[in-house]
Design an enzyme around this catalytic site. Structure first.
Site, PDB file in Angstrom:
ATOM      1  CB  ALA A  48      -0.937   0.000   1.197  1.00  0.00           C
ATOM      2  CG  ASP A  88      -5.816  -7.468  11.295  1.00  0.00           C
ATOM      3  OD1 ASP A  88      -5.361  -8.556  10.883  1.00  0.00           O
ATOM      4  OD2 ASP A  88      -6.114  -6.526  10.542  1.00  0.00           O
ATOM      5  N   GLY A  89      -6.297 -10.832  12.774  1.00  0.00           N
ATOM      6  CA  GLY A  89      -7.169 -11.918  12.342  1.00  0.00           C
ATOM      7  C   GLY A  89      -7.499 -11.866  10.857  1.00  0.00           C
ATOM      8  CG  ASP A 142       0.825  -1.597   9.313  1.00  0.00           C
ATOM      9  OD1 ASP A 142       0.994  -0.364   9.229  1.00  0.00           O
ATOM     10  OD2 ASP A 142       1.054  -2.379   8.375  1.00  0.00           O
ATOM     11  N   GLY A 153       4.521  -7.476   2.202  1.00  0.00           N
ATOM     12  CA  GLY A 153       5.600  -6.713   1.573  1.00  0.00           C
ATOM     13  C   GLY A 153       6.951  -7.389   1.657  1.00  0.00           C
ATOM     14  CG  HIS A 193       4.281  -5.152   7.669  1.00  0.00           C
ATOM     15  ND1 HIS A 193       4.974  -5.492   6.535  1.00  0.00           N
ATOM     16  CD2 HIS A 193       3.900  -3.852   7.507  1.00  0.00           C
ATOM     17  CE1 HIS A 193       5.029  -4.458   5.734  1.00  0.00           C
ATOM     18  NE2 HIS A 193       4.402  -3.447   6.291  1.00  0.00           N
ATOM     19  CG  HIS A 217      -3.216  -7.536   7.795  1.00  0.00           C
ATOM     20  ND1 HIS A 217      -4.244  -6.806   8.339  1.00  0.00           N
ATOM     21  CD2 HIS A 217      -2.637  -6.739   6.864  1.00  0.00           C
ATOM     22  CE1 HIS A 217      -4.268  -5.601   7.755  1.00  0.00           C
ATOM     23  NE2 HIS A 217      -3.312  -5.545   6.862  1.00  0.00           N
ATOM     24  N   GLY A 256      -5.216  -1.371   5.496  1.00  0.00           N
ATOM     25  CA  GLY A 256      -4.505  -1.222   6.770  1.00  0.00           C
ATOM     26  C   GLY A 256      -5.368  -1.787   7.872  1.00  0.00           C
TER      27      GLY A 256
HETATM   28 ZN   LIG Z   1       4.167  -1.586   5.459  1.00  0.00          ZN
END
Ligand SMILES: [Zn+2]
Length: 403
Positions: free
Chosen positions: A142, A253-254, A279, A221, A217, A256, A329
């Site tokens: 993103a 967060d369940g 994030d 990415g 993360h 991602h 996000g």
């Molecule tokens: Zn990032």
């Protein structure tokens, strides 16, 4: 004359004390113990029976919350974000910038630098995390591809000299100049994190030698196994799972990551080497609906596609682009991530708490004063119930949120 939290279950989080007592004087914790701990009669008691008590959550990757984004570059927006995340139990955060034209990044950093001198209220702003612009275009995610570039020595030296608030940088080490950048960050004591990177396993080893020690993360990415002339080349993902020298963070967060991948990361890294991060973007704390965020049409919802590993409970929101093609996000606060580690990934509560407190403190070099309930540490605490609903957030001895 200070106060003490009594009657709750205390996660230090190296130990569980049930019931436990935590005594605060001014901005420090002065004693932690079980129910036999002697507390002076002049100390005010706060009864937290039936609740959990832990160090405040430390979120080292936050873009926004409460409708505001760090890139707005104002103290009002930083204040709104700090207050929103305090309601989710966060006591310390790193304001994270995005890939953008240089003057916009500078404007955001100026606001962060200024806010460090004047307390904002809410969670304590610890500094800045520069996420971009030195990323690999194939792993942009993103991040706006128009403004991606190779590490530019004169540009980043000027940024690092002007803004001592920068505590962490995410960059792709395989880009020309990437290793030199890593060495500069190491020399300055700034956490260098491999992010939005297309590196091979060999290039990750070089990055480690140049000072990169963390990975941004996991699963988002980053390169994974690729084949070239029949041969397999491991990528950033496999290097992160394999190498004990690297720490990482996951967006629990369940949405991602499904529970299987959360469990895989914890199995490979242990709870000492992977922390959780939100994030979060401006949608955090807003609840479901349609929003205009940073010029994008965004929908915040808790729906998941048919056949996904789990049905998420109500309130487990994520932000998606309006056509639902991609995530925009996270919309989470830290308490939701701890809940997911327990309810979705099946971790013991004390281990989940560790991944939101002691582990990020160690990753960021804060473990001499944060992330642990022990005498001498900063009095950053969170009180939450069995549904992970935050009842009280305390930052440096002051109650900044109370339900
Ligand atoms: Zn990032």
């Amino acid at each position: 004359m200070g106060f003490c939290l009594v009657g709750g279950t205390v996660f230090t989080p190296l130990r569980t004390l049930s019931p436990g007592v935590a005594v605060v004087e001014e901005d420090r914790i002065i004693a932690v113990g079980d129910e036999h701990l002697k507390v002076g009669s002049s100390v005010r008691e706060i009864d937290v029976s039936g609740f959990y008590v832990s160090p405040g959550f430390i979120d080292i990757h936050v873009h926004g919350g409460g409708g505001h984004d760090v890139m707005e570059g104002s103290s009002e927006s930083l204040k709104a974000i700090a207050e929103t995340h305090a309601r989710g139990g966060t006591t310390t955060w790193l304001a994270t910038t995005l890939t953008a034209p240089l003057d916009q990044i500078q404007k955001a950093l100026q606001a962060i630098e200024k806010a460090m001198d004047t307390p904002l209220g809410g969670a304590k702003l610890l500094g800045a995390h520069l996420e971009g612009p030195y990323f690999h275009p194939e792993q942009a995610g993103a991040q706006n591809p128009t403004y991606l570039k190779h590490p530019d020595l004169s540009e980043y030296k000027e940024l690092l000299d002007s803004f001592p608030c920068i505590k962490r940088v995410s960059a792709a080490p395989e880009l020309p100049g990437g290793l030199e950048f890593g060495r500069e960050l190491r020399r300055r004591g700034i956490l260098a994190s491999i992010g939005h990177s297309n590196a091979t396993y060999q290039q990750v080893l070089e990055a480690l030698e140049a000072g990169f020690s963390h990975v941004t993360h996991i699963y988002s990415g980053m390169s994974s196994v690729r084949r070239f002339k029949a041969y397999r080349f491991a990528g950033v993902l496999e290097a992160t799972l394999l190498l004990n020298e690297l720490t990482t963070e996951m967006i629990a967060d369940g949405h991602h990551l499904p529970p299987s991948l959360m469990r895989l990361v914890v199995k490979a890294k242990g709870t000492e080497r992977v922390c959780v991060v939100t994030d979060a973007i401006a949608a955090a704390g807003l609840g479901p609906g349609r929003y205009q965020l940073g010029g994008l049409d965004v929908v915040v919802e808790d729906e998941v596609p048919d056949g996904y590993e789990v049905h998420l409970s109500k309130g487990n929101y994520v932000a998606k682009l309006a056509d639902r093609r991609a995530f925009a996000g996270s919309a989470a606060t830290m308490n939701m991530l701890v809940r997911n580690l327990v309810n979705l990934a099946g971790l013991p509560l004390v281990e989940a708490v560790k991944m939101a407190t002691w582990t990020p403190a160690r990753i960021l070099g804060l473990s001499h004063e944060k992330g642990l309930l022990a005498p001498g540490m900063k009095a950053d605490l969170v009180v939450f119930d069995e549904t992970f609903d935050v009842q009280m957030t305390i930052v440096e001895g002051k109650i900044v949120y109370q339900k």
